[in-house]
Every structure is written in structure tokens, then in C-alpha cells.
Design an enzyme around this catalytic site. Structure first.
Site, PDB file in Angstrom:
ATOM      1  N   ASP A  38       0.850  -1.187   0.000  1.00  0.00           N
ATOM      2  CA  ASP A  38       0.000   0.000   0.000  1.00  0.00           C
ATOM      3  C   ASP A  38       0.886   1.238   0.000  1.00  0.00           C
ATOM      4  OD1 ASP A  38      -3.152   0.548   1.066  1.00  0.00           O
ATOM      5  OD2 ASP A  38      -1.708   2.171   1.303  1.00  0.00           O
ATOM      6  N   GLU A  58      -2.852   0.195  -4.136  1.00  0.00           N
ATOM      7  CA  GLU A  58      -2.598  -1.036  -3.393  1.00  0.00           C
ATOM      8  C   GLU A  58      -2.728  -2.268  -4.273  1.00  0.00           C
ATOM      9  OE1 GLU A  58      -5.639  -2.315  -0.553  1.00  0.00           O
ATOM     10  OE2 GLU A  58      -6.762  -0.514  -1.068  1.00  0.00           O
TER      11      GLU A  58
HETATM   12 MG   LIG Z   1      -2.426   4.019   0.621  1.00  0.00          MG
END
Ligand SMILES: [Mg+2]
Length: 370
Positions: A27, A122
Site C-alpha cells: 500500500d 494497493e
Molecule cells: Mg495508501
């Protein structure tokens, strides 16, 4: 509610776990804001909010400096500005985020084969069977930083749920590898809101049952949960709290191309030197094509200048190629025709349009709060 004393007292000695799967979740940290800071370096270190300007605007992303004031994603911008009046508001630029997202996803796919993009910022990767999954993900993070200037956090675990929660646990620049049991211990006292799938409404309903923490939920009575949430969601919530999850990572793109690229430690200038630097990339690419049994009709090059401006050039032939001589010759021609006008930071070569491959349209990704 009851907690099982036997389980609580179970010795927590380290044990060898037989992890059937290894899944990573990556992420990007404060993605939209970070993209904006790349092109507005004068804003670095300031509280920055990416948001529209209308009366009902909400914060899409806040810089970590703004977060210190309690500003968070999805908060009305008016409220964010009350909490942090000196925040700089930058309007979102979806096209720029999508471009940057594409670059990041390509970098991930370069190092790990099975990647599922889960949002602009992500992705999940199935690393099962890799000898050194952590090392591979560290290379991904390193390359993302070098290539794009963005920072990413990674979680690795036996399933998507552990990976997802782990990637969020030590942001920014987090890198957390947990077994299922370690995840249960680490997050036992966290609010149930930590679990993806438990929103504010579900949390309220859980609290009415005196279930506050992940541990409470993992030990809750299935009957009680079923009475409140039904036969599907009740047991599912409890399984979430136990970090059980067998959802597969679904590769969203069939291989239609293969590429090799390199970022120079010192920018390279001049066609002769660039051609020289191209040779090992062509060699490596053609070896990989041979290994994978691929050949394609399109040969392309990629050039990125030191200010990240990126150009691609490609030529499509009437037959498929994969041999070093042809790929190298076309790549050189493209380089000659392009004539880079400035020092080059990154050079890449690609063969695309694989014979027999059908390209699936990429999933439409909406802008997340990120
Ligand atoms: Mg993020």
C-alpha cells in the site's frame, strides 16, 4: 462474553508454522499527497490535504503532517480546515494518480509474478513458493522509491487478511511479516474497526453485544453473532477476528508483454552510451522470452529523463520476434529515432503483443480514499 481460559494460557512459544501460502499486500503511503509533493516540493513538511473545494468536499488524502492535527481521509474538508487551518488544499488530479499507479503496478509485476491490483495505490501479490518473499518485496519497495519517489508499506502473511492488516500496522514505510497466530496476538486489543469489512455500523452493533476488541470478537459465541448478524455474516466476522481467510489472489492481467528496464545510478547522456546500456537489457529480456516461450510483434523502448518525464516508442512488425539480434536492432533504431535530448535516468526495452495471448481489459479502478 466468555473468553477461553485454556486458549489464553496456551504457551506462546515460537513454533515452526507450515505456511501453505505467502501473500503480500503493498500500500502506497499517503498516495495522492505524495504524488502532489513530487511536483510541488515546496510543500514538503507542510500539512497538505488533497480535496476538492466545493462545500461538500471531503479529504481524499492528508499528508502525515496534517494527520497529526486529526485530519483523516473521508473527513469533510471544512472540518479538516477547522482542525488544521494552515493546511494547504490541493485539488485532486486523477489522471496523474492513474499514471503513477500504472508505473507502480508495472514495478511490482516486474519482481513478483502473481499480482492483483486492489486499488490505485494497493496490490496483493501471491508469493507462495518463492524462496525469499521478503527480499522480493523489499526490492519492490526500493524500486518504487527510486523510480517514483513514493513510499510504500508492505504486509506479508499466510493470507490476504493478515497481509492487509499488517501493511497498515506500521505506516509509513512499514514492513511487517506475521503468521496468523502473531496477527491475532498483535492486534488482540485493537478495535474491531481494524478489520477490513467491519465498518462503523457493524462496530456499533458489536459494541451493543459488549464486543469491543479483535480478541473479544474472535472469542465471541457463534450463536450470539449469528442471532445478531445472520448465519453468513456472523461466523464470517468471527473468522475475520481470527485472521482466517482463504480468498485467492487473482491475477488481473494475462501476460501480454515482457520488459526489462534499469534505472541508472548516474544519469546517462549520449546515444552511443545509451545503446551500450541497452544491450544487457535486450539480452536479459530475450532470455526471459525464451524461458517463457513467448514472442511478440511489438518491440518498444522506454526512456525517462531525470525529471521523471517518460517517453515510449514502439514498432509493430508483421511477425513475432524474440531473438536478441532482431529485438536489439529494432530497439537501437527506436533509440536513434527518438534522440534523447536530455540526460536519461531510466532505460527500458519491451516485447509486446504475444502470439496467442488475448488481453483482458483492465478492471476499471475508481479513485479510493488513500
Ligand atoms: Mg495508501
Amino acid at each position: 462474553m466468555s473468553t477461553s481460559a485454556e486458549e489464553r494460557d496456551e504457551p506462546k512459544s515460537p513454533r515452526i508454522e507450515n505456511l501453505d501460502r505467502t501473500i503480500a499486500h503493498l500500500d502506497l503511503d499517503a498516495f495522492f499527497v505524495s504524488v502532489e509533493l513530487q511536483r510541488r516540493p515546496e510543500l514538503k513538511g507542510l500539512p497538505v490535504i488533497v480535496s476538492g473545494t466545493g462545500p461538500r468536499s471531503v479529504v481524499t488524502t492528508a499528508s502525515y503532517e496534517a494527520r497529526k492535527f486529526g485530519v483523516g481521509s473521508a473527513m469533510p474538508t471544512a472540518k479538516a480546515l477547522r482542525l488544521c487551518p494552515e493546511a494547504v488544499v490541493v485539488p485532486p488530479d486523477g489522471a496523474a494518480y492513474k499514471r503513477m499507479s500504472g508505473t507502480v503496478m508495472d514495478l511490482i509485476r516486474h519482481h513478483v509474478p502473481q499480482v492483483e491490483q486492489a486499488g490505485l495505490d494497493e496490490a496483493y501479490a501471491d508469493l507462495t513458493g518463492m524462496l525469499a518473499p521478503s527480499a522480493a518485496m523489499r526490492r519492490v519497495v526500493h524500486d518504487i522509491r527510486v523510480e517514483t519517489g513514493l513510499h510504500a508499506s508492505v504486509g506479508i502473511g499466510p493470507n490476504r487478511l493478515v497481509a492487509k492488516v499488517a501493511s497498515d500496522a506500521e505506516k509509513p514505510d512499514g514492513f511487517v511479516f506475521l503468521s496468523q497466530e502473531q496477527a491475532r496476538m498483535k492486534f488482540a486489543d485493537s478495535s474491531t474497526r481494524l478489520l477490513p469489512g467491519v465498518g462503523p455500523k457493524t462496530r456499533e452493533r458489536l459494541e451493543r453485544l459488549q464486543i469491543y476488541t479483535v480478541d473479544d470478537l474472535s472469542e465471541a459465541s457463534v450463536q450470539e453473532l449469528t442471532d445478531e448478524f445472520g448465519g453468513r455474516q456472523g461466523p464470517w466476522l468471527r473468522a475475520r477476528a481470527r485472521f482466517e481467510d482463504d480468498t485467492p489472489v487473482q491475477t488481473d492481467r494475462e501476460a501480454v508483454s515482457e520488459s526489462r528496464e534499469t534505472t541508472f545510478s548516474v544519469d546517462v547522456e549520449g546515444i552511443a552510451e545509451l545503446r551500450e546500456r541497452m544491450a544487457p537489457l535486450v539480452l536479459e529480456l530475450c532470455k526471459a522470452l525464451e524461458t517463457h516461450g513467448h514472442s511478440g510483434r511489438t518491440v518498444g523502448i522506454k526512456i525517462r529523463y531525470s525529471d521523471f518525464e517518460t517517453h515510449t516508442r514502439a514498432r509493430t512488425l508483421d511477425h513475432s520476434v524474440s531473438d536478441r539480434a532482431t529485438v536489439g536492432r529494432i530497439a537501437s533504431q527506436l533509440l536513434d529515432e527518438f534522440q534523447p535530448s536530455r540526460p536519461v535516468r531510466l532505460l527500458g526495452v519491451r516485447v509486446a503483443g504475444f502470439t496467442g495471448a488475448t488481453s483482458k481489459p483492465r478492471e476499471q479502478l475508481s479513485l479510493p480514499f488513500g
